[in-house]
Design a protein around this motif. Sequence first.
Motif, PDB file in Angstrom:
ATOM      1  N   ARG A  41       2.183 -26.953  10.005  1.00 31.07           N
ATOM      2  CA  ARG A  41       0.744 -26.911  10.325  1.00 31.07           C
ATOM      3  C   ARG A  41       0.005 -25.744   9.664  1.00 31.07           C
ATOM      4  N   PRO A  42       0.465 -24.487   9.841  1.00 31.53           N
ATOM      5  CA  PRO A  42      -0.283 -23.373   9.225  1.00 31.53           C
ATOM      6  C   PRO A  42      -0.257 -23.398   7.698  1.00 31.53           C
ATOM      7  N   SER A  48      -5.034 -26.970   2.578  1.00 31.04           N
ATOM      8  CA  SER A  48      -6.256 -27.775   2.662  1.00 31.04           C
ATOM      9  C   SER A  48      -7.508 -26.950   2.372  1.00 31.04           C
ATOM     10  N   LYS A  49      -7.421 -25.647   2.586  1.00 31.41           N
ATOM     11  CA  LYS A  49      -8.559 -24.767   2.291  1.00 31.41           C
ATOM     12  C   LYS A  49      -8.495 -24.199   0.877  1.00 31.41           C
ATOM     13  N   GLY A  50      -7.461 -24.615   0.127  1.00 35.09           N
ATOM     14  CA  GLY A  50      -7.323 -24.134  -1.242  1.00 35.09           C
ATOM     15  C   GLY A  50      -6.881 -22.692  -1.339  1.00 35.09           C
ATOM     16  N   ILE A  61       7.225 -23.719   2.472  1.00 36.82           N
ATOM     17  CA  ILE A  61       8.049 -24.522   3.389  1.00 36.82           C
ATOM     18  C   ILE A  61       9.528 -24.384   3.018  1.00 36.82           C
ATOM     19  N   LYS A  62       9.813 -24.366   1.727  1.00 37.96           N
ATOM     20  CA  LYS A  62      11.186 -24.220   1.230  1.00 37.96           C
ATOM     21  C   LYS A  62      11.821 -22.923   1.741  1.00 37.96           C
ATOM     22  N   LYS A  63      11.028 -21.860   1.702  1.00 40.14           N
ATOM     23  CA  LYS A  63      11.533 -20.552   2.114  1.00 40.14           C
ATOM     24  C   LYS A  63      11.962 -20.555   3.575  1.00 40.14           C
ATOM     25  N   ILE A  64      11.201 -21.274   4.399  1.00 43.99           N
ATOM     26  CA  ILE A  64      11.505 -21.328   5.831  1.00 43.99           C
ATOM     27  C   ILE A  64      12.679 -22.267   6.116  1.00 43.99           C
ATOM     28  N   GLY A 111      -5.053 -31.152   1.959  1.00 42.92           N
ATOM     29  CA  GLY A 111      -4.272 -30.285   1.090  1.00 42.92           C
ATOM     30  C   GLY A 111      -3.938 -31.014  -0.207  1.00 42.92           C
ATOM     31  N   TYR A 112      -3.326 -30.287  -1.143  1.00 39.88           N
ATOM     32  CA  TYR A 112      -3.054 -30.849  -2.466  1.00 39.88           C
ATOM     33  C   TYR A 112      -2.142 -32.079  -2.435  1.00 39.88           C
ATOM     34  N   ILE A 113      -1.090 -32.014  -1.648  1.00 38.38           N
ATOM     35  CA  ILE A 113      -0.135 -33.125  -1.614  1.00 38.38           C
ATOM     36  C   ILE A 113      -0.774 -34.346  -0.961  1.00 38.38           C
TER      37      ILE A 113
END
Length: 201
Positions: A41-42, A48-50, A61-64, A111-113
């Motif tokens: 979410r965050p 989404s805000k660029g 996300i990968k890092k987490i 967001g971009y995706i």
Amino acid sequence: MIKTIAFDMEGVLILSKKRRIQEKIAKKFNIKKENWIEIIRPIIKLSSKGKITKKETLNSIKKILEENIKKLKDALEDFYTKSYNINRGMLNLSKKLKKKGYKVIIISNLGYIAKEILVDNKNMSHFNKKVISCEAKLSKPEKEIFQMALKKSNTKSNEMIFIDNLESNIKAAEKLGIKSILFKNNRQIINDLKNLGIGLK
């Protein structure tokens, strides 16, 4: 005189299937659904805000999760593809309006995706302009994103009708003098457009 009709994406042009997609993705990464939601979410909000790029979104996300980028990208694409249905009624309405001579545009927080999957496809190719938050680096209900949409579509505020499913976005657009309709269902939108003098026959 109305020249432009602006549509939101989520909740108007696309509708949630309300399926258990998030649980399935969480299972794929062997984590709880709640943890997946709290992780993504965050990050998606920043995207989404660029504030972060597509690459930075995936890397965050990968890092987490300590997963490879391809698996994450496939999971997110699967999520967006399977989580929404195109609202054919609204999509067909937008095409009809364009044939009638109106400009049709999209104003959406994505967001971009999500943009790549939901907007950059042949179903949405007929729209004259697409103002998407990740690219604009602005998001609804900020007035600047509506001002950008007006400028990009070469439309004055009293020449646009905006359709969205969130009251906060409707109020923000109305403050700029944009006639706005809160989406409830397809029939209601058609009736409200007719009441605003938009010919649909």
